[in-house]
Design a protein around this motif. Structure first.
Motif, PDB file in Angstrom:
ATOM      1  N   ILE A  36     -14.045  43.912 -53.856  1.00 22.28           N
ATOM      2  CA  ILE A  36     -14.159  43.304 -52.534  1.00 22.28           C
ATOM      3  C   ILE A  36     -13.336  42.022 -52.536  1.00 22.28           C
ATOM      4  N   LEU A  37     -12.336  42.021 -51.663  1.00 20.34           N
ATOM      5  CA  LEU A  37     -11.527  40.818 -51.529  1.00 20.34           C
ATOM      6  C   LEU A  37     -12.051  40.039 -50.327  1.00 20.34           C
ATOM      7  N   THR A  38     -12.508  38.825 -50.570  1.00 15.67           N
ATOM      8  CA  THR A  38     -13.030  38.022 -49.468  1.00 15.67           C
ATOM      9  C   THR A  38     -11.990  36.976 -49.084  1.00 15.67           C
ATOM     10  N   ILE A  39     -11.628  36.990 -47.796  1.00 13.57           N
ATOM     11  CA  ILE A  39     -10.694  35.968 -47.340  1.00 13.57           C
ATOM     12  C   ILE A  39     -11.336  35.188 -46.196  1.00 13.57           C
ATOM     13  N   ALA A  40     -10.826  33.992 -45.957  1.00 16.03           N
ATOM     14  CA  ALA A  40     -11.359  33.189 -44.860  1.00 16.03           C
ATOM     15  C   ALA A  40     -10.252  32.919 -43.860  1.00 16.03           C
ATOM     16  N   VAL A  41     -10.582  33.028 -42.581  1.00 14.39           N
ATOM     17  CA  VAL A  41      -9.636  32.702 -41.513  1.00 14.39           C
ATOM     18  C   VAL A  41     -10.317  31.688 -40.596  1.00 14.39           C
ATOM     19  N   PRO A  42      -9.496  30.918 -39.827  1.00 18.86           N
ATOM     20  CA  PRO A  42     -10.101  29.815 -39.089  1.00 18.86           C
ATOM     21  C   PRO A  42     -10.922  30.193 -37.853  1.00 18.86           C
ATOM     22  N   SER A  43     -10.756  31.399 -37.295  1.00 22.24           N
ATOM     23  CA  SER A  43     -11.538  31.673 -36.084  1.00 22.24           C
ATOM     24  C   SER A  43     -11.887  33.153 -35.984  1.00 22.24           C
ATOM     25  N   ALA A  44     -12.911  33.426 -35.184  1.00 22.76           N
ATOM     26  CA  ALA A  44     -13.345  34.804 -34.984  1.00 22.76           C
ATOM     27  C   ALA A  44     -12.252  35.609 -34.271  1.00 22.76           C
ATOM     28  N   PHE A  45     -11.483  34.912 -33.430  1.00 20.21           N
ATOM     29  CA  PHE A  45     -10.417  35.576 -32.700  1.00 20.21           C
ATOM     30  C   PHE A  45      -9.327  36.073 -33.660  1.00 20.21           C
ATOM     31  N   ILE A  46      -8.988  35.221 -34.623  1.00 21.26           N
ATOM     32  CA  ILE A  46      -7.993  35.621 -35.621  1.00 21.26           C
ATOM     33  C   ILE A  46      -8.526  36.792 -36.443  1.00 21.26           C
ATOM     34  N   LYS A  47      -9.799  36.698 -36.795  1.00 21.84           N
ATOM     35  CA  LYS A  47     -10.398  37.778 -37.577  1.00 21.84           C
ATOM     36  C   LYS A  47     -10.275  39.100 -36.820  1.00 21.84           C
ATOM     37  N   GLN A  48     -10.633  39.041 -35.547  1.00 23.12           N
ATOM     38  CA  GLN A  48     -10.600  40.242 -34.718  1.00 23.12           C
ATOM     39  C   GLN A  48      -9.180  40.806 -34.635  1.00 23.12           C
ATOM     40  N   THR A  49      -8.220  39.905 -34.421  1.00 22.54           N
ATOM     41  CA  THR A  49      -6.840  40.365 -34.252  1.00 22.54           C
ATOM     42  C   THR A  49      -6.285  40.980 -35.536  1.00 22.54           C
ATOM     43  N   ILE A  50      -6.488  40.271 -36.659  1.00 23.57           N
ATOM     44  CA  ILE A  50      -5.880  40.833 -37.868  1.00 23.57           C
ATOM     45  C   ILE A  50      -6.604  42.095 -38.335  1.00 23.57           C
ATOM     46  N   LEU A  72     -11.777  44.790 -47.748  1.00 19.35           N
ATOM     47  CA  LEU A  72     -11.498  43.442 -47.286  1.00 19.35           C
ATOM     48  C   LEU A  72     -12.685  42.899 -46.508  1.00 19.35           C
ATOM     49  N   ASP A  73     -13.155  41.732 -46.914  1.00 22.05           N
ATOM     50  CA  ASP A  73     -14.252  41.079 -46.198  1.00 22.05           C
ATOM     51  C   ASP A  73     -13.675  39.803 -45.591  1.00 22.05           C
ATOM     52  N   ILE A  74     -13.623  39.762 -44.267  1.00 22.13           N
ATOM     53  CA  ILE A  74     -13.006  38.596 -43.624  1.00 22.13           C
ATOM     54  C   ILE A  74     -14.082  37.668 -43.087  1.00 22.13           C
ATOM     55  N   LYS A  75     -14.033  36.429 -43.554  1.00 22.98           N
ATOM     56  CA  LYS A  75     -15.009  35.446 -43.099  1.00 22.98           C
ATOM     57  C   LYS A  75     -14.341  34.485 -42.144  1.00 22.98           C
ATOM     58  N   VAL A  76     -15.136  33.909 -41.255  1.00 22.43           N
ATOM     59  CA  VAL A  76     -14.598  32.884 -40.374  1.00 22.43           C
ATOM     60  C   VAL A  76     -15.052  31.520 -40.909  1.00 22.43           C
ATOM     61  N   ASP A  77     -14.088  30.651 -41.087  1.00 21.38           N
ATOM     62  CA  ASP A  77     -14.422  29.340 -41.636  1.00 21.38           C
ATOM     63  C   ASP A  77     -13.515  28.310 -40.982  1.00 21.38           C
ATOM     64  N   SER A  78     -14.085  27.527 -40.076  1.00 21.71           N
ATOM     65  CA  SER A  78     -13.238  26.650 -39.267  1.00 21.71           C
ATOM     66  C   SER A  78     -12.563  25.573 -40.108  1.00 21.71           C
ATOM     67  N   SER A  79     -13.089  25.298 -41.296  1.00 20.51           N
ATOM     68  CA  SER A  79     -12.447  24.249 -42.086  1.00 20.51           C
ATOM     69  C   SER A  79     -11.119  24.716 -42.678  1.00 20.51           C
ATOM     70  N   VAL A  80     -10.860  26.011 -42.600  1.00 26.11           N
ATOM     71  CA  VAL A  80      -9.586  26.548 -43.088  1.00 26.11           C
ATOM     72  C   VAL A  80      -8.437  26.015 -42.229  1.00 26.11           C
ATOM     73  N   GLU A  81      -8.743  25.715 -40.979  1.00 23.47           N
ATOM     74  CA  GLU A  81      -7.774  25.269 -39.988  1.00 23.47           C
ATOM     75  C   GLU A  81      -6.911  24.111 -40.453  1.00 23.47           C
ATOM     76  N   GLY A  82      -7.538  23.186 -41.208  1.00 26.93           N
ATOM     77  CA  GLY A  82      -6.873  21.934 -41.521  1.00 26.93           C
ATOM     78  C   GLY A  82      -5.675  22.016 -42.453  1.00 26.93           C
TER      79      GLY A  82
END
Ligand code: ADP
Ligand code: MG
Length: 457
Positions: A36-50, A72-82
């Motif tokens: 299981i590869l866990t990745i983090a993206v900054p928003s739910a919208f990005i998660k949905q799109t990718i 692939l396990d995609i998490k939403v994490d707003s701190s990734v944004e920075g």
């Protein structure tokens, strides 16, 4: 996480630069465990799109790099944004908790930007701690000094402490904050003696505006460190610098703690945080799902909250485990599958009957020759215990009512009482023939089916 940058390179070569920047550049790999590869993206919208529009590109890039089937396990994490463009290529472990406010200051303070006051869920079990933290943020060094937060493991002490630090940095980016565990303080102190740098040590710890020491109980029995801490504390207090401490127990219960420190710790405000109650558990689960960008129904969260009567950390762990297991085995996240995973006894099918809770209560009353007030009233008579517990069990298993609701139906009893009653009967039904017989008879009356007794062995 070298491999994830290769995946990104691969994707970069397949999509336009604008799309790459919009959808992929800020993603971070978090872990790779058992395929299981866990990745983090900054928003739910990005998660949905990718995971929809770019699903194929993503999957083939992963397959190419990892060379095996990977989930692939995609998490939403707003701190990734920075994260900045420039360090786009260097995706290392250190960048996982990327600062959101003031990089320099956060690094110095050693604060985790993920633990904020905003994402701290407030409930009955922790509202005192939260209010005290807010008061400290309003008037650092003035209202409550020190603030001493204590409670069992995983209840959110560290989270709240970082929350205070993060909020104060936001208010004043130049504030000097030190966050560390009491072990780190001890180690620093010992090292400073060995290297003859005690002056530097003192300058560091005595010059900050906010000192956050986590798990202060570990200072127990360390005489010279306690002495040093005492002076640090006094100096900070004299200049109205705020001190916040956490501990797994109140000061009076910390063994081998100098009396003068004990009295200092008690001299400000002491608040305790308890394990979250049912409502707070549901709220925490909701918040964690939102953070992760996972859609899980209220009913499912209620079930998990009912079955996980412990701290926030374990609750989060359970949630992650359930979601990952279900995703991995490609099962839906629904009540039945979660019940299965949690080892909750499946509901015995009762044909097409949707049993009404009133019917259960009246059947029990009839069976035991009781009145409704006996079952729902406050009387603690011994002979009422069994009928009440049977009612709890049947309302839970047959009517599928949640514990809280059963408590209401039974005249305002606490959900822990209900949980206990249900467990009691479940256990008894395994070995006690008398209970088995009662259940069969009552259930048969409920569904109007002929009785069938277990064979005598
Ligand atoms: P402690 O320091 O008391 O052992 P932590 O602060 O490390 O506990 O909390 C454990 C985990 O549970 C962390 O991931 C934290 O974010 C989460 N947590 C605890 N309490 C809450 C809360 N009230 N709201 C949101 N998350 C919480
Ligand atoms: Mg902690």
């Amino acid at each position: 996480m070298e491999k994830w940058s290769q995946v990104l390179q691969n994707i970069k070569s397949q999509v336009s630069l604008v799309n790459y920047r919009t959808w992929f550049s800020k993603s971070q790999a978090q872990s790779f465990n058992e395929n299981i590869l866990t990745i983090a993206v900054p928003s739910a919208f990005i998660k949905q799109t990718i995971s929809t529009k770019y699903q194929d590109i993503l999957n083939s890039a992963i397959k190419e790099v990892y060379g095996e089937e990977v989930l692939l396990d995609i998490k939403v994490d707003s701190s990734v944004e920075g994260r900045k463009e420039s360090d786009e290529e260097e995706i290392t472990l250190e960048t996982f908790t990327s600062p959101i406010i003031n990089t320099h200051n956060l690094t110095y303070a050693n604060l985790n930007p993920k633990y904020t006051m905003e994402n701290f869920v407030v409930g009955l079990s922790n509202n005192l701690g939260y209010a005290a933290a807010q008061a400290v943020i309003q008037n650092p060094g003035i209202s409550y000094n020190p603030l001493f937060i204590y409670g069992g493991t995983g209840v959110g002490k560290t989270h709240l402490m970082h929350g205070i630090g993060n909020a104060l940095i936001k208010k004043n980016p130049n504030i000097k904050i030190i966050y560390c565990s009491s072990e780190k303080f001890t180690n620093d102190f010992v090292a400073s003696i060995q290297t003859k740098q005690t002056t530097q040590f003192r300058n560091k710890y005595r010059s900050c505006d906010l000192l956050l020491i986590d798990d202060i109980q570990f200072i127990s029995g360390r005489d010279s460190t306690q002495e040093e801490f005492f002076h640090t504390f006094n100096e900070l207090q004299t200049k109205n610098a705020q001190v916040v401490l956490t501990s797994d127990r109140p000061p009076t219960e910390i063994q081998k703690l100098e009396p003068r420190l004990q009295s200092r710790f008690q001299g400000g405000l002491m608040v305790d945080i308890q394990n979250p109650d049912f409502d707070t558990r549901v709220a925490i689960l909701k918040a964690k799902c939102q953070e992760r960008g996972d859609m899980v129904s209220e009913e499912c969260l209620t079930l998990i909250a009912e079955r996980t009567e412990s701290n926030a950390r374990e609750l989060e762990g359970k949630l992650t485990q359930i979601i990952q297991t279900l995703k991995l085995t490609q099962r839906d996240i629904n009540v039945d599958n979660i019940r299965n995973l949690l080892g909750v006894a499946p509901i015995i099918p009762t044909g097409n009957f949707k049993i009404d809770h009133k019917k259960v209560l009246s059947q029990i009353n009839e069976y035991f020759n009781l009145k409704m007030v006996d079952l729902t009233g406050p009387r603690r008579k011994k002979e009422l215990v069994l009928p009440r517990q049977l009612a709890m069990f049947l309302l839970y298993e047959e009517c599928k009512l949640p514990y809280e609701r059963i408590g209401e139906v039974l005249g305002g009893r606490d959900h822990t009482t209900i949980m206990h009653g249900v467990d009691k009967i479940r256990e008894a039904a395994q070995r006690d023939r008398e209970i088995q017989r009662m259940m069969i008879e009552i259930k048969a009356n409920l569904t109007n089916q002929p009785h069938s007794y277990p064979q005598n062995s």
